[in-house]
Design an enzyme around this catalytic site. Structure first.
Site, PDB file in Angstrom:
ATOM      1  N   HIS A   1       0.809  -1.223   0.000  1.00  0.00           N
ATOM      2  CA  HIS A   1       0.000   0.000   0.000  1.00  0.00           C
ATOM      3  C   HIS A   1       0.840   1.269   0.000  1.00  0.00           C
ATOM      4  CE1 HIS A   1      -3.316  -2.677   1.907  1.00  0.00           C
ATOM      5  NE2 HIS A   1      -3.275  -2.797   0.591  1.00  0.00           N
TER       6      HIS A   1
ATOM      7  N   CYS B   1       2.983  14.904 -12.947  1.00  0.00           N
ATOM      8  CA  CYS B   1       4.000  14.159 -13.729  1.00  0.00           C
ATOM      9  C   CYS B   1       4.235  12.769 -13.145  1.00  0.00           C
ATOM     10  CB  CYS B   1       5.308  14.961 -13.772  1.00  0.00           C
ATOM     11  SG  CYS B   1       6.205  14.969 -12.224  1.00  0.00           S
TER      12      CYS B   1
HETATM   13  C1  BV8 Z   1      -9.128  -2.060  -4.478  1.00  0.00           C
HETATM   14  C2  BV8 Z   1      -2.996   2.680   3.029  1.00  0.00           C
HETATM   15  C3  BV8 Z   1     -10.134  -2.336  -6.467  1.00  0.00           C
HETATM   16  C4  BV8 Z   1      -3.736   3.882   3.482  1.00  0.00           C
HETATM   17  C5  BV8 Z   1      -4.708   0.988   2.963  1.00  0.00           C
HETATM   18  C6  BV8 Z   1     -16.622  -4.443  -0.307  1.00  0.00           C
HETATM   19  C7  BV8 Z   1     -16.226  -5.768  -0.237  1.00  0.00           C
HETATM   20  C8  BV8 Z   1     -14.907  -6.148  -0.526  1.00  0.00           C
HETATM   21  C9  BV8 Z   1     -13.977  -5.183  -0.903  1.00  0.00           C
HETATM   22  C10 BV8 Z   1     -14.391  -3.873  -0.961  1.00  0.00           C
HETATM   23  C11 BV8 Z   1     -15.693  -3.501  -0.675  1.00  0.00           C
HETATM   24  N1  BV8 Z   1     -15.772  -2.156  -0.794  1.00  0.00           N
HETATM   25  C12 BV8 Z   1     -14.568  -1.676  -1.179  1.00  0.00           C
HETATM   26  C13 BV8 Z   1     -13.728  -2.721  -1.301  1.00  0.00           C
HETATM   27  C14 BV8 Z   1     -12.317  -2.664  -1.715  1.00  0.00           C
HETATM   28  C15 BV8 Z   1     -11.457  -2.195  -0.571  1.00  0.00           C
HETATM   29  C16 BV8 Z   1     -11.653  -3.055   0.648  1.00  0.00           C
HETATM   30  O1  BV8 Z   1     -11.144  -4.155   0.732  1.00  0.00           O
HETATM   31  N2  BV8 Z   1     -12.410  -2.510   1.602  1.00  0.00           N
HETATM   32  C17 BV8 Z   1     -12.663  -3.230   2.829  1.00  0.00           C
HETATM   33  C18 BV8 Z   1     -12.750  -2.210   3.977  1.00  0.00           C
HETATM   34  C19 BV8 Z   1     -13.932  -4.036   2.687  1.00  0.00           C
HETATM   35  N3  BV8 Z   1     -10.096  -2.362  -1.044  1.00  0.00           N
HETATM   36  C20 BV8 Z   1      -9.560  -1.375  -1.762  1.00  0.00           C
HETATM   37  O2  BV8 Z   1     -10.115  -0.311  -1.979  1.00  0.00           O
HETATM   38  C21 BV8 Z   1      -8.200  -1.680  -2.361  1.00  0.00           C
HETATM   39  N4  BV8 Z   1      -8.259  -1.402  -3.736  1.00  0.00           N
HETATM   40  O3  BV8 Z   1      -9.829  -2.952  -4.091  1.00  0.00           O
HETATM   41  O4  BV8 Z   1      -9.185  -1.605  -5.726  1.00  0.00           O
HETATM   42  C22 BV8 Z   1     -10.336  -1.716  -7.726  1.00  0.00           C
HETATM   43  C23 BV8 Z   1     -10.702  -2.562  -8.753  1.00  0.00           C
HETATM   44  C24 BV8 Z   1     -10.951  -2.028  -9.958  1.00  0.00           C
HETATM   45  C25 BV8 Z   1     -10.840  -0.656 -10.155  1.00  0.00           C
HETATM   46  C26 BV8 Z   1     -10.470   0.186  -9.117  1.00  0.00           C
HETATM   47  C27 BV8 Z   1     -10.224  -0.342  -7.872  1.00  0.00           C
HETATM   48  C28 BV8 Z   1      -7.140  -0.787  -1.762  1.00  0.00           C
HETATM   49  C29 BV8 Z   1      -6.992  -1.123  -0.317  1.00  0.00           C
HETATM   50  C30 BV8 Z   1      -5.784  -0.377   0.245  1.00  0.00           C
HETATM   51  C31 BV8 Z   1      -6.253   0.797   1.058  1.00  0.00           C
HETATM   52  N5  BV8 Z   1      -5.104   1.378   1.775  1.00  0.00           N
HETATM   53  N6  BV8 Z   1      -3.634   1.498   3.573  1.00  0.00           N
HETATM   54  C32 BV8 Z   1      -3.295   4.324   4.844  1.00  0.00           C
HETATM   55  O5  BV8 Z   1      -2.652   3.527   5.562  1.00  0.00           O
HETATM   56  O6  BV8 Z   1      -3.612   5.459   5.205  1.00  0.00           O
HETATM   57  S1  BV8 Z   1      -5.543  -0.241   3.755  1.00  0.00           S
HETATM   58  C33 BV8 Z   1      -5.162  -0.199   5.404  1.00  0.00           C
HETATM   59  O7  BV8 Z   1      -6.230  -0.821   6.079  1.00  0.00           O
HETATM   60  C34 BV8 Z   1      -3.970  -1.021   5.791  1.00  0.00           C
HETATM   61  O8  BV8 Z   1      -2.931  -0.896   4.878  1.00  0.00           O
HETATM   62  C35 BV8 Z   1      -4.510  -2.403   5.872  1.00  0.00           C
HETATM   63  O9  BV8 Z   1      -4.524  -3.004   4.614  1.00  0.00           O
HETATM   64  C36 BV8 Z   1      -5.916  -2.138   6.298  1.00  0.00           C
HETATM   65  C37 BV8 Z   1      -6.013  -2.325   7.798  1.00  0.00           C
HETATM   66  O10 BV8 Z   1      -5.905  -3.647   8.003  1.00  0.00           O
HETATM   67  P1  BV8 Z   1      -4.808  -4.220   9.006  1.00  0.00           P
HETATM   68  O11 BV8 Z   1      -3.445  -3.872   8.558  1.00  0.00           O
HETATM   69  O12 BV8 Z   1      -5.187  -5.632   9.139  1.00  0.00           O
HETATM   70  O13 BV8 Z   1      -5.026  -3.440  10.336  1.00  0.00           O
HETATM   71  P2  BV8 Z   1      -6.300  -3.488  11.242  1.00  0.00           P
HETATM   72  O14 BV8 Z   1      -6.228  -2.324  12.137  1.00  0.00           O
HETATM   73  O15 BV8 Z   1      -7.507  -3.698  10.397  1.00  0.00           O
HETATM   74  O16 BV8 Z   1      -6.118  -4.814  12.109  1.00  0.00           O
HETATM   75  C38 BV8 Z   1      -5.043  -4.921  12.985  1.00  0.00           C
HETATM   76  C39 BV8 Z   1      -4.987  -6.392  13.316  1.00  0.00           C
HETATM   77  O17 BV8 Z   1      -3.877  -6.606  14.174  1.00  0.00           O
HETATM   78  C40 BV8 Z   1      -6.230  -6.860  14.075  1.00  0.00           C
HETATM   79  O18 BV8 Z   1      -6.618  -8.140  13.604  1.00  0.00           O
HETATM   80  C41 BV8 Z   1      -5.737  -6.939  15.518  1.00  0.00           C
HETATM   81  O19 BV8 Z   1      -6.395  -7.972  16.251  1.00  0.00           O
HETATM   82  C42 BV8 Z   1      -4.281  -7.302  15.320  1.00  0.00           C
HETATM   83  N7  BV8 Z   1      -3.399  -6.856  16.386  1.00  0.00           N
HETATM   84  C43 BV8 Z   1      -3.464  -5.686  17.093  1.00  0.00           C
HETATM   85  N8  BV8 Z   1      -2.444  -5.649  17.978  1.00  0.00           N
HETATM   86  C44 BV8 Z   1      -1.728  -6.793  17.822  1.00  0.00           C
HETATM   87  C45 BV8 Z   1      -2.329  -7.573  16.812  1.00  0.00           C
HETATM   88  N9  BV8 Z   1      -1.864  -8.770  16.441  1.00  0.00           N
HETATM   89  C46 BV8 Z   1      -0.762  -9.230  17.083  1.00  0.00           C
HETATM   90  N10 BV8 Z   1      -0.126  -8.540  18.051  1.00  0.00           N
HETATM   91  C47 BV8 Z   1      -0.583  -7.332  18.452  1.00  0.00           C
HETATM   92  N11 BV8 Z   1       0.053  -6.657  19.413  1.00  0.00           N
HETATM   93 ZN    ZN Z   2       5.477  16.775 -11.093  1.00  0.00          ZN
END
Ligand code: BV8
Ligand code: ZN
Length: 271
Positions: free
Chosen positions: A126, A137
């Site tokens: 990401h 550009c």
């Molecule tokens: C795309 C950068 C397609 C930004 C990020 C409906 C159904 C299915 C999919 C979708 C839908 N509606 C929209 C979508 C697509 C969407 C998506 O999946 N949405 C989800 C919410 C349903 N995906 C996208 O938009 C992707 N692009 O699909 O394009 C497309 C196709 C054709 C044409 C055009 C487009 C792009 C997704 C990327 C977005 N950018 N990050 C920024 O950071 O600011 S995503 C961001 O959120 C993260 O990078 C990561 O991916 C996500 C968060 O997830 P996690 O990293 O898992 O973190 P989270 O907080 O959720 O969980 C933490 C975990 O750690 C927990 O389980 C917790 O229990 C655990 N934990 C906590 N502490 C500990 C621990 N484990 C161990 N030890 C600990 N101490």
């Molecule tokens: Zn530029």
């Protein structure tokens, strides 16, 4: 407890006989370094949920607000250190490479903490907090300056009572390429944006070629990243999930080690 110890022992056995390991990580691996995760309380900045700011629409509507959000995260991450889980992953990779084997790290995180811990060739699905992309550009540049530009100095406070600074776009980060000067954006993949196809291809190749997989600290909700571990599991390759709770992917995993990853990952990857 003995049951878990035996399971960990058997996983370590299995891992010692593999040679092409894929390690997938999410924001949970950085949680114990003090970087807020997306889910849970950490997912809020001012009165916004992080994902509502991580979109092209939010940036188009209010680039000043979105830049404040990312300036805040750049400041925060620049002050934290990798934790024992990042270090265990980096040392494991070094050890396996010395044995002529492969360890590939594919992260959803944009914090660069794997690299700070010494990990090599990290695939950032990401993007990165410390890269900018020109909106005109498309030049991509590494930028670790805090603040990223004078107008963002001292900005970005997460305090919900703070009003947005409404910085004029001319004073937001601008492209330094000759004759361009256009508005820069973070080189980060926002919701609704496609991942870089080379990065995606690399991840799919690793999903197909690995002979073991660890998936650490991810809620397995965001696609396409959430597909990788289940796809490995469907190849009957051992997959171990490290998380403090179960996730939608847990039932597909051969192993699930519950607990903070600084403990569980350090134990699983110890020499
Ligand atoms: C795309 C950068 C397609 C930004 C990020 C409906 C159904 C299915 C999919 C979708 C839908 N509606 C929209 C979508 C697509 C969407 C998506 O999946 N949405 C989800 C919410 C349903 N995906 C996208 O938009 C992707 N692009 O699909 O394009 C497309 C196709 C054709 C044409 C055009 C487009 C792009 C997704 C990327 C977005 N950018 N990050 C920024 O950071 O600011 S995503 C961001 O959120 C993260 O990078 C990561 O991916 C996500 C968060 O997830 P996690 O990293 O898992 O973190 P989270 O907080 O959720 O969980 C933490 C975990 O750690 C927990 O389980 C917790 O229990 C655990 N934990 C906590 N502490 C500990 C621990 N484990 C161990 N030890 C600990 N101490
Ligand atoms: Zn530029």
């Amino acid at each position: 407890m003995t049951h878990m110890r035996n399971v960990m022992k058997s996983f370590r056995e299995v891992l010692s006989n593999t040679s092409n390991i894929l390690i997938l990580t999410g924001s949970g691996i950085s949680a114990e370094s003090g970087v807020p995760t997306f889910r849970g309380a950490g997912g809020f900045w001012r009165k916004y949920q992080a994902p509502s700011l991580a979109t092209p629409e939010a940036f188009a509507a209010n680039p000043s607000l979105v830049w404040e959000f990312y300036e805040y995260r750049r400041q925060l991450v620049s002050k934290v250190k990798p934790n024992k889980a990042h270090e265990a992953v980096a040392e494991f990779q070094k050890r396996k490479i010395a044995e002529g084997k492969n360890v590939s790290i594919v992260t959803q995180n944009i914090d660069g903490l794997h690299q700070k811990a010494g990990a090599q060739d990290v695939v950032e699905l990401h993007g990165s907090l410390y890269k900018t992309r020109c909106t005109k550009c498309h030049n991509i540049a590494i930028n670790e300056n805090i603040p990223i530009c004078p107008a963002l100095a001292g900005k970005g406070s997460p305090d919900p009572s703070i009003m947005s600074s409404d910085i004029p776009t001319e004073e937001l980060p601008r492209c330094k390429i000759k004759d361009c000067g256009a508005l820069l954006r973070p080189d980060i993949i926002w919701f609704g944006e496609q991942l870089d196809e080379n990065v995606l291809q690399k991840a799919f190749d690793l999903v197909k070629s690995c002979d073991a997989c660890l998936v650490i600290g991810t809620s397995a909700i965001v696609y396409p990243a959430a597909m990788f571990a289940p796809q490995v599991a469907q190849r009957n390759v051992p997959v171990a999930e490290f998380n403090i709770e179960e996730t939608p992917a847990t039932r597909q995993m051969q192993y699930h080690f519950q607990g903070p990853c600084t403990t569980t990952v350090a134990e699983a990857l110890a020499p």
